[in-house]
Write a protein that holds these residues in place. Sequence first.
Motif, PDB file in Angstrom:
ATOM      1  N   UNK A 291      22.090 -23.802 -82.924  1.00 46.99           N
ATOM      2  CA  UNK A 291      22.875 -22.610 -83.286  1.00 46.99           C
ATOM      3  C   UNK A 291      23.426 -22.343 -81.783  1.00 46.99           C
ATOM      4  N   UNK A 292      22.557 -22.279 -80.763  1.00 46.74           N
ATOM      5  CA  UNK A 292      23.139 -21.745 -79.445  1.00 46.74           C
ATOM      6  C   UNK A 292      24.305 -22.610 -79.091  1.00 46.74           C
ATOM      7  N   UNK A 293      24.132 -23.917 -79.319  1.00 43.70           N
ATOM      8  CA  UNK A 293      25.260 -24.810 -78.869  1.00 43.70           C
ATOM      9  C   UNK A 293      26.515 -24.623 -79.416  1.00 43.70           C
ATOM     10  N   UNK A 294      26.477 -24.340 -80.968  1.00 41.90           N
ATOM     11  CA  UNK A 294      27.781 -24.029 -81.763  1.00 41.90           C
ATOM     12  C   UNK A 294      28.318 -22.813 -81.520  1.00 41.90           C
ATOM     13  N   UNK A 295      27.310 -21.590 -81.170  1.00 38.48           N
ATOM     14  CA  UNK A 295      27.791 -20.324 -80.748  1.00 38.48           C
ATOM     15  C   UNK A 295      28.455 -20.441 -79.222  1.00 38.48           C
ATOM     16  N   UNK A 296      27.999 -21.297 -78.505  1.00 41.66           N
ATOM     17  CA  UNK A 296      28.809 -21.370 -77.142  1.00 41.66           C
ATOM     18  C   UNK A 296      30.308 -21.863 -77.222  1.00 41.66           C
ATOM     19  N   UNK A 297      30.192 -22.920 -78.298  1.00 42.56           N
ATOM     20  CA  UNK A 297      31.505 -23.721 -78.422  1.00 42.56           C
ATOM     21  C   UNK A 297      32.371 -22.776 -79.241  1.00 42.56           C
ATOM     22  N   UNK A 298      32.157 -21.764 -79.802  1.00 44.69           N
ATOM     23  CA  UNK A 298      32.955 -20.858 -80.586  1.00 44.69           C
ATOM     24  C   UNK A 298      33.386 -19.687 -79.737  1.00 44.69           C
ATOM     25  N   UNK A 299      32.460 -19.776 -78.487  1.00 41.26           N
ATOM     26  CA  UNK A 299      32.781 -18.554 -77.631  1.00 41.26           C
ATOM     27  C   UNK A 299      32.313 -17.201 -78.038  1.00 41.26           C
ATOM     28  N   UNK A 300      31.218 -17.187 -78.711  1.00 40.87           N
ATOM     29  CA  UNK A 300      30.832 -15.969 -79.465  1.00 40.87           C
ATOM     30  C   UNK A 300      30.428 -14.739 -78.225  1.00 40.87           C
ATOM     31  N   UNK A 301      30.313 -13.584 -78.834  1.00 36.77           N
ATOM     32  CA  UNK A 301      29.898 -12.504 -78.002  1.00 36.77           C
ATOM     33  C   UNK A 301      28.427 -12.552 -78.006  1.00 36.77           C
ATOM     34  N   UNK A 302      27.700 -13.360 -78.741  1.00 32.91           N
ATOM     35  CA  UNK A 302      26.218 -13.320 -78.613  1.00 32.91           C
ATOM     36  C   UNK A 302      25.806 -14.791 -78.340  1.00 32.91           C
ATOM     37  N   UNK A 303      24.576 -14.661 -77.979  1.00 36.34           N
ATOM     38  CA  UNK A 303      23.814 -16.065 -77.754  1.00 36.34           C
ATOM     39  C   UNK A 303      22.997 -16.432 -78.863  1.00 36.34           C
ATOM     40  N   UNK A 304      23.459 -17.099 -79.998  1.00 33.82           N
ATOM     41  CA  UNK A 304      22.447 -17.138 -81.257  1.00 33.82           C
ATOM     42  C   UNK A 304      21.300 -18.109 -80.906  1.00 33.82           C
ATOM     43  N   UNK A 305      20.230 -17.800 -81.656  1.00 31.38           N
ATOM     44  CA  UNK A 305      18.893 -18.641 -81.350  1.00 31.38           C
ATOM     45  C   UNK A 305      18.635 -19.026 -82.854  1.00 31.38           C
ATOM     46  N   UNK A 306      17.556 -19.533 -82.887  1.00 28.60           N
ATOM     47  CA  UNK A 306      17.037 -19.985 -84.234  1.00 28.60           C
ATOM     48  C   UNK A 306      16.535 -18.782 -85.069  1.00 28.60           C
ATOM     49  N   UNK A 307      16.395 -17.573 -84.602  1.00 26.44           N
ATOM     50  CA  UNK A 307      16.051 -16.415 -85.278  1.00 26.44           C
ATOM     51  C   UNK A 307      17.438 -15.413 -85.853  1.00 26.44           C
ATOM     52  N   UNK A 308      18.282 -16.049 -84.979  1.00 24.63           N
ATOM     53  CA  UNK A 308      19.655 -14.959 -85.260  1.00 24.63           C
ATOM     54  C   UNK A 308      19.751 -15.122 -86.874  1.00 24.63           C
ATOM     55  N   UNK A 309      19.943 -16.081 -87.614  1.00 24.21           N
ATOM     56  CA  UNK A 309      20.342 -16.026 -89.067  1.00 24.21           C
ATOM     57  C   UNK A 309      19.783 -15.196 -89.890  1.00 24.21           C
ATOM     58  N   UNK A 310      18.630 -14.617 -89.324  1.00 21.66           N
ATOM     59  CA  UNK A 310      18.011 -13.604 -90.064  1.00 21.66           C
ATOM     60  C   UNK A 310      18.757 -12.285 -90.057  1.00 21.66           C
ATOM     61  N   UNK A 311      19.920 -12.339 -89.252  1.00 23.30           N
ATOM     62  CA  UNK A 311      20.742 -11.337 -89.392  1.00 23.30           C
ATOM     63  C   UNK A 311      21.286 -10.939 -90.875  1.00 23.30           C
ATOM     64  N   UNK A 312      21.053 -11.532 -91.690  1.00 19.94           N
ATOM     65  CA  UNK A 312      21.498 -11.451 -93.141  1.00 19.94           C
ATOM     66  C   UNK A 312      21.044 -10.088 -93.637  1.00 19.94           C
ATOM     67  N   UNK A 313      19.999  -9.668 -92.970  1.00 20.50           N
ATOM     68  CA  UNK A 313      19.249  -8.341 -93.381  1.00 20.50           C
ATOM     69  C   UNK A 313      20.455  -7.107 -92.908  1.00 20.50           C
ATOM     70  N   UNK A 314      21.117  -7.382 -91.678  1.00 22.72           N
ATOM     71  CA  UNK A 314      22.071  -6.492 -91.573  1.00 22.72           C
ATOM     72  C   UNK A 314      23.212  -6.377 -92.440  1.00 22.72           C
ATOM     73  N   UNK A 315      23.805  -7.694 -92.840  1.00 24.62           N
ATOM     74  CA  UNK A 315      25.064  -7.741 -93.642  1.00 24.62           C
ATOM     75  C   UNK A 315      24.476  -7.135 -95.252  1.00 24.62           C
ATOM     76  N   UNK A 316      23.219  -7.636 -95.524  1.00 22.07           N
ATOM     77  CA  UNK A 316      22.739  -7.048 -96.786  1.00 22.07           C
ATOM     78  C   UNK A 316      22.535  -5.458 -96.854  1.00 22.07           C
ATOM     79  N   UNK A 317      22.039  -4.809 -95.772  1.00 20.67           N
ATOM     80  CA  UNK A 317      21.973  -3.692 -95.902  1.00 20.67           C
ATOM     81  C   UNK A 317      23.140  -3.034 -95.645  1.00 20.67           C
ATOM     82  N   UNK A 318      24.107  -3.262 -95.082  1.00 22.87           N
ATOM     83  CA  UNK A 318      25.731  -2.791 -95.282  1.00 22.87           C
ATOM     84  C   UNK A 318      26.262  -3.037 -96.678  1.00 22.87           C
TER      85      UNK A 318
END
Length: 337
Positions: A291-318
Motif C-alpha cells: 500500500x505504501x509503494x502504490x501510494x508513492x507511485x500515484x503521488x498521493x498526498x498521504x503515505x498509506x500503511x496497512x492500517x489506512x484502508x480502515x479509512x472506510x469508517x470516514x467515508x461511511x460516516x460521511x
Amino acid sequence: MTNTELSVSASTTDRQVRVPAPARFDTATEDRLARLDAEATRHVEDARPKRTRDGYAADWRAWLRFCAEADLPPAAVRSGTLVAFVEWCWHQLARPPKPGTPPKKLTAPTTIDRPLFRRRRHRPPPAQAPAAAGRRRAGPRPAQGQDQGPGQNRGDARPRPRPALLVRHMEKVAAALPENRFGVRDLALMTLHFAIASRAHELAWLRVRDVAEDPEGRGLIVDVRVSKVAPRVVEVPYGSRAHICPVRAWRRWKEEAHFDDPDGFAFRRLHNRWGTVLQEGLDAETVGDILTRIGARADLDIRPTGHSPRGLVTESARAGNADAVMERQGGWAPGSK
C-alpha cells in the motif's frame, strides 16, 4: 593454521585482554552505568503508550500464572511448554460470557500470539529490556512492482497517526497501477482491504474459500476468520465506480491467479521478474509495504500503511451510516472510539 589465521587469532586475543569485562569496572564506573540503565528504562517506559505497557504486563502475568499452575519455573521456555501455554491461553484467557449470552468465547488467536511471541524469544517484561524496545531499523523501500519476503524491512518507522485511505486516493492509485499482474493483484488487495475495513493481518490471513460469491448476486461474502477482536462475516456490494469496485477487482485477480487450492492464500507473492503467482502468502508487513509503494507511485498526498484502508469508517460516516454498521463492517468493538 596459516600466518593470516594466527595473526587474526592473536589480534582477537589481544583485544580481549585489553578490553576489561564488565565485572572489572571500578565502583564509580559501575554507578554511572547503573544510572544510565535506569534512565534508559525510564525513557523507554515514558515513550511507550500506556495501553502497550498494560498489554505487555498482562502478557507477563498470564505467563507467570500458567507457570504457577503447571508448577514450572518462568524461564522454562521449551517447545512443550509453549504448546501447553497456547492450549492454556485458548481456554483460560477466554472472555467470560455476558448475561443472557452463549457460553464463553474461546480466546482469539491474535490475542494468544503476542504473549507467545515474547516467550518464544525469551523476552522479559519490557521494563527489563529497554535496549530491545528501543531498536529501530529502516531498510530501503522495495522497487516499484516488487514484493518483499516475510520479515524484510521490519522496524521501518511509519507515520502516526496513520492516514486514512479514501475513495479519492484509490481513484488516483487505480489510474497509476501498471497493466500487468502486479497491478491486478494490488488493485484487488487495496479495494477489498478498504471494503471490509480490515487490519493488515486480517487481509494477509484470508484464504481463497473465505472470499465467496453472494448467492443472491449482490457481490461478495468475506469470512474474516482471523481478527484482533473477533471473527466476522462481511458483505461486500458492487462499487458505484467500476474501476475501483472490489467485487470486479477480486474476480479479475482470481481469474488471473488461477487458484487451484481453496485453502491457499487469497493474496500471494508474485515473482519479481516474471510475475508468476507463488504459493506463499503476504504477511501483514508486506501488505502495508504494498500500500505504501502504490501510494508513492500515484503521488498521493498521504503515505498509506496497512492500517489506512480502515479509512472506510470516514467515508461511511460521511454517507450517514450508523456506528453499528461501521462496527460490524470493520470489526470494531461496540462503542469503540
